[in-house]
Each structure stands twice: as C-alpha cells, then as structure tokens.
Scaffold this motif. Structure first.
Motif, PDB file in Angstrom:
ATOM      1  N   ALA B  22       0.916  -1.210  -0.050  1.00 52.89           N
ATOM      2  CA  ALA B  22      -0.082  -0.093   0.092  1.00 52.89           C
ATOM      3  C   ALA B  22       0.883   1.288   0.025  1.00 52.89           C
ATOM      4  CB  ALA B  22      -0.869  -0.134   1.351  1.00 52.89           C
ATOM      5  N   ARG B  23       1.909   1.285   0.752  1.00 51.01           N
ATOM      6  CA  ARG B  23       2.855   2.391   1.055  1.00 51.01           C
ATOM      7  C   ARG B  23       3.615   2.621  -0.499  1.00 51.01           C
ATOM      8  NH1 ARG B  23       6.424   0.990   4.887  1.00 51.01           N
ATOM      9  NH2 ARG B  23       4.714   0.595   6.147  1.00 51.01           N
ATOM     10  N   ARG B  24       4.036   1.640  -1.167  1.00 52.88           N
ATOM     11  CA  ARG B  24       4.473   1.586  -2.430  1.00 52.88           C
ATOM     12  C   ARG B  24       3.486   2.120  -3.436  1.00 52.88           C
ATOM     13  NH1 ARG B  24       7.290   2.561  -5.947  1.00 52.88           N
ATOM     14  NH2 ARG B  24       9.116   1.607  -6.876  1.00 52.88           N
ATOM     15  N   LEU B  25       2.345   1.695  -3.312  1.00 57.55           N
ATOM     16  CA  LEU B  25       1.269   2.086  -4.482  1.00 57.55           C
ATOM     17  C   LEU B  25       0.986   3.773  -4.299  1.00 57.55           C
ATOM     18  CD1 LEU B  25      -1.324  -0.899  -4.614  1.00 57.55           C
ATOM     19  CD2 LEU B  25       0.510  -0.050  -6.401  1.00 57.55           C
ATOM     20  N   ARG B  26       0.999   4.039  -3.072  1.00 58.02           N
ATOM     21  CA  ARG B  26       0.619   5.340  -2.860  1.00 58.02           C
ATOM     22  C   ARG B  26       1.815   6.235  -3.052  1.00 58.02           C
ATOM     23  NH1 ARG B  26      -2.876   5.718   0.888  1.00 58.02           N
ATOM     24  NH2 ARG B  26      -1.645   3.744   1.905  1.00 58.02           N
ATOM     25  N   TYR B  27       2.850   5.679  -3.241  1.00 55.63           N
ATOM     26  CA  TYR B  27       3.914   6.518  -3.613  1.00 55.63           C
ATOM     27  C   TYR B  27       3.991   6.895  -5.080  1.00 55.63           C
ATOM     28  CZ  TYR B  27       8.825   8.066  -4.013  1.00 55.63           C
ATOM     29  OH  TYR B  27       9.797   8.935  -4.151  1.00 55.63           O
ATOM     30  N   GLU B  28       3.497   5.856  -5.811  1.00 52.10           N
ATOM     31  CA  GLU B  28       3.145   5.940  -7.350  1.00 52.10           C
ATOM     32  C   GLU B  28       2.019   6.847  -7.550  1.00 52.10           C
ATOM     33  OE1 GLU B  28       4.939   4.613  -9.968  1.00 52.10           O
ATOM     34  OE2 GLU B  28       6.605   4.094  -8.403  1.00 52.10           O
ATOM     35  N   LEU B  34      -2.280  18.153  -6.470  1.00 55.18           N
ATOM     36  CA  LEU B  34      -3.407  17.686  -5.854  1.00 55.18           C
ATOM     37  C   LEU B  34      -2.788  17.184  -4.475  1.00 55.18           C
ATOM     38  CD1 LEU B  34      -5.931  16.221  -8.123  1.00 55.18           C
ATOM     39  CD2 LEU B  34      -5.964  18.753  -7.131  1.00 55.18           C
ATOM     40  N   SER B  35      -3.572  17.813  -3.514  1.00 53.76           N
ATOM     41  CA  SER B  35      -3.092  17.411  -2.005  1.00 53.76           C
ATOM     42  C   SER B  35      -3.808  16.134  -1.644  1.00 53.76           C
ATOM     43  CB  SER B  35      -3.459  18.525  -0.885  1.00 53.76           C
ATOM     44  OG  SER B  35      -4.769  18.652  -0.917  1.00 53.76           O
ATOM     45  N   ILE B  36      -3.459  15.581  -0.780  1.00 56.00           N
ATOM     46  CA  ILE B  36      -4.326  14.450  -0.131  1.00 56.00           C
ATOM     47  C   ILE B  36      -5.687  14.673   0.122  1.00 56.00           C
ATOM     48  CG2 ILE B  36      -4.345  12.672   1.646  1.00 56.00           C
ATOM     49  CD1 ILE B  36      -1.269  12.811   1.828  1.00 56.00           C
ATOM     50  N   PRO B  37      -5.992  15.567   1.035  1.00 59.30           N
ATOM     51  CA  PRO B  37      -7.555  15.542   0.946  1.00 59.30           C
ATOM     52  C   PRO B  37      -8.178  16.050  -0.088  1.00 59.30           C
ATOM     53  CG  PRO B  37      -6.282  17.482   1.989  1.00 59.30           C
ATOM     54  CD  PRO B  37      -5.392  16.464   1.808  1.00 59.30           C
ATOM     55  N   GLN B  38      -7.536  16.872  -1.164  1.00 61.93           N
ATOM     56  CA  GLN B  38      -8.288  17.038  -2.250  1.00 61.93           C
ATOM     57  C   GLN B  38      -8.597  15.744  -3.204  1.00 61.93           C
ATOM     58  OE1 GLN B  38      -5.435  19.807  -3.826  1.00 61.93           O
ATOM     59  NE2 GLN B  38      -6.689  21.664  -3.476  1.00 61.93           N
ATOM     60  N   VAL B  39      -7.359  14.928  -3.276  1.00 58.24           N
ATOM     61  CA  VAL B  39      -7.738  13.624  -4.005  1.00 58.24           C
ATOM     62  C   VAL B  39      -8.651  12.589  -3.223  1.00 58.24           C
ATOM     63  CG1 VAL B  39      -6.572  11.547  -4.906  1.00 58.24           C
ATOM     64  CG2 VAL B  39      -5.233  13.572  -4.937  1.00 58.24           C
ATOM     65  N   ALA B  40      -8.780  12.691  -1.913  1.00 60.94           N
ATOM     66  CA  ALA B  40      -9.490  11.798  -1.058  1.00 60.94           C
ATOM     67  C   ALA B  40     -10.886  12.262  -1.499  1.00 60.94           C
ATOM     68  CB  ALA B  40      -9.032  11.681   0.292  1.00 60.94           C
ATOM     69  N   THR B  41     -10.915  13.500  -1.340  1.00 59.95           N
ATOM     70  CA  THR B  41     -12.444  14.186  -1.732  1.00 59.95           C
ATOM     71  C   THR B  41     -12.863  13.790  -3.155  1.00 59.95           C
ATOM     72  OG1 THR B  41     -12.141  15.963   0.037  1.00 59.95           O
ATOM     73  CG2 THR B  41     -13.959  16.071  -1.558  1.00 59.95           C
ATOM     74  N   LEU B  42     -12.233  13.942  -3.863  1.00 67.38           N
ATOM     75  CA  LEU B  42     -12.511  13.625  -5.427  1.00 67.38           C
ATOM     76  C   LEU B  42     -12.945  12.075  -5.513  1.00 67.38           C
ATOM     77  CD1 LEU B  42     -10.099  15.732  -7.502  1.00 67.38           C
ATOM     78  CD2 LEU B  42     -12.221  16.196  -6.962  1.00 67.38           C
ATOM     79  N   LEU B 104      -8.880  11.296 -12.175  1.00 67.74           N
ATOM     80  CA  LEU B 104      -8.784   9.952 -11.382  1.00 67.74           C
ATOM     81  C   LEU B 104      -8.446   8.854 -12.156  1.00 67.74           C
ATOM     82  CD1 LEU B 104     -12.083  10.913  -9.213  1.00 67.74           C
ATOM     83  CD2 LEU B 104     -10.094  10.480  -8.261  1.00 67.74           C
ATOM     84  N   VAL B 105      -8.873   8.693 -13.465  1.00 67.05           N
ATOM     85  CA  VAL B 105      -8.755   7.774 -14.307  1.00 67.05           C
ATOM     86  C   VAL B 105      -7.157   7.701 -14.392  1.00 67.05           C
ATOM     87  CG1 VAL B 105      -8.829   7.031 -16.639  1.00 67.05           C
ATOM     88  CG2 VAL B 105     -10.838   7.680 -15.581  1.00 67.05           C
ATOM     89  N   GLU B 106      -6.517   8.678 -14.946  1.00 64.12           N
ATOM     90  CA  GLU B 106      -5.086   8.785 -14.983  1.00 64.12           C
ATOM     91  C   GLU B 106      -4.291   8.358 -13.636  1.00 64.12           C
ATOM     92  OE1 GLU B 106      -3.297   9.067 -17.364  1.00 64.12           O
ATOM     93  OE2 GLU B 106      -1.384   9.897 -16.794  1.00 64.12           O
ATOM     94  N   ASP B 107      -4.696   8.875 -12.753  1.00 64.71           N
ATOM     95  CA  ASP B 107      -4.170   8.405 -11.302  1.00 64.71           C
ATOM     96  C   ASP B 107      -4.056   6.805 -11.031  1.00 64.71           C
ATOM     97  OD1 ASP B 107      -3.196   9.971  -8.982  1.00 64.71           O
ATOM     98  OD2 ASP B 107      -4.741   8.425  -8.057  1.00 64.71           O
TER      99      ASP B 107
END
Lengths: 143, 143
Positions: B22-28, B34-42, B104-107
């Motif tokens: 999970a840590r490795r995936l989050r790193y990619e 975009l900040s973490i709360p922004q991505v999480a909200t999307l 989101l799709v690209e992410d």
DNA sequence: TATTGTTATACTCTATAACTATA
DNA sequence: TATAGTTATAGAGTATAACAATA
C-alpha cells in the motif's frame, strides 16, 4: 471464469483489495496521541536500527528541518535518544528507547487483533491462500 | 514448514505485506499538485456520487470547516461543481466535473501500470495466488 | 430550537533560506 | 568548499468557537 485473467485486471483487483485493507488497518490505531510523522519515524528506526537524522529524513522523504522537529518532539517524550556519531562530529545517531518499543508492540498487537479475528473466520483454504499471497507480495515489493 | 502456521503469525505476515505494498502504491501518484485531502474528496465523490458538504465531511472524517476549505480549492480549480439542494435551502450538492474524472482515471492508470509490470514478472502460479487472495481480502474487509 | 455551512483564529506539519559546526 | 544539523519564516491542512441562514 469469474476471476480476472488479464494482468491489467489482476492489477486493479490486487490494488483495490490491498488499499482497502490497508485503509482499514490504519484506522485501527492504538495511540492517537502520537502524530503520523512521529509513528512513522519510530517505525523506521524499529525496522532499520539506529540512524542519523539525515538518513531518517531520506527514509521518510521529508526535508531535514522537518525531521529536526519530529525528533525534538520524540526526544521530549523520551521515545528516542541521541548519541554522538563515532567518527563524524557533525552527525548524531538516533535510536529507540525501550518505551518507544513498547508503544510499537502495542500498536501492532491492536491491529493484529482485529485482523486475527477476521482471519479466524475464514476457511483453512482461504487462510492458506493469504499465507502464500503474503510471501508473493513481499517478493513483489522487494523487486 | 517455513510459513507461519498460527493465526497470529499469519496476521502479522498479511498486515506487513499489505501495508508495504500500500505504501509503495501510494507513492506512485500521478498529479502531485493535488493534495491528499483533495484527491481523497474527489475519490469519495467518484465512489458515492454527488454529496452534500456535510456528508463529504463525515465520509472523510473531517470537520465541516475543513471540508469547506477543501471544496473551495477544488471548485477554484474546476474539479467540483455545486448545485442547490432540491428540497433543503441550506444545503448544496457537490459533484465531480469531467476534468476531475479524467484526473482520477489517469491516477489509477499510473498506479496499475507500475503494479502490472511487477505482476507480469511473476510465475503464473504466483499470479493465481494473488488473484485468489484479492477475492479473499475483499470478503474479509467487507465482513 | 436544531442543523447546514461559513468565517475567525490557532496549532501542527511541511518547506525553503540562512546560519553554525565539522569534514 | 561541501555536508550535517538547526533556526527563522511562511504556506497548507486541521480543529474549535462563533455566526448566518434555513428547517
């Protein structure tokens, strides 16, 4: 065939499953009084042994001033200790105290307890799949 | 027997493997702007569909003023849109714009790409183990 | 009167820039 | 001259408290 067969589908399935469980496990935290960078720094010291502030900052992907601050808060709480570097007078060596080790053990115990309860409800076959998957994932991350 | 046999050992093995990946995936991550709360909200809007700010705050386990701020930044970047609530004049309904969906799709694509490369290097047997493990983990988290 | 959402204010974590001490 | 570590300062993200608008 109901399961994903192409690698891209397997990739999505693994990523989704792993991220969901990781989120759930992170939620089962013990000591909410320790901040995320504090716990992460303690965990890194536990995994790698004593490190210099610079090495810690690199591991945590954080700039040196941020690590200075985190270490100051951990030292104040008696969770890390500094020793002079054996050969380089500029550097310090930071290590865990025994009370930090106790916190890490308790943290893991709480999370494992939640997971262990759910694992116990699975069939022996499913547990075997997870046991083998854990080994595969370790190799995959290490590569 | 080199593999863990007791449930507590299996628990540790699974937790460690999952958290590392999970840590490795989050790193990619794709869009570091975009900040973490922004991505999480999307991501929450993507998963649940249009929601009110209050519902979003509850999902993200954040206080309403924090969500106000996050939504303001997302709206400014054209990633979310607000519409009046159909029946309650106090509330708004927040939804994703098409450009947010593209991000989101690209992410996801970027993260799956990294993982897919590593999965392709595994033996067919190992991939089969992971495929079955993903299904078991999904059931485990849902329980 | 209760609830949604925002504004005011303060605290934490992070970063960059500038400084000190040692190599 | 270069590197380790700290201090100074500023920019996000979060929280609680107080307020406005609506139910």
């Amino acid at each position: 065939m109901t399961s994903p067969t192409r690698t891209s589908e397997l990739s999505s399935a693994v990523r989704t499953a792993v991220m969901r469980l990781a989120r759930r496990l992170r939620y089962e935290r013990s000591d909410a009084s320790l901040s995320i960078p504090q716990v992460a720094t303690l965990a890194t010291l536990d995994r790698h042994g004593p490190l210099t502030p610079r090495a810690l900052a690199d591991h945590e992907k954080v700039q040196p001033p941020s690590m200075t601050r985190t270490l100051a808060s951990l030292e104040e709480r008696g969770l890390v200790a500094r020793a002079p570097h054996p050969t380089d007078g500029r550097q310090h060596v930071v290590s865990l105290t025994s009370s930090a080790r106790a916190i890490l053990v308790e943290d893991r115990r709480l999370r494992d307890e939640w997971l262990a309860r759910r694992l116990a409800e699975l069939s022996p076959e499913d547990r075997d799949v997870l046991r083998r998957a854990a080994a595969v994932l370790e190799r995959l991350v290490a590569s």
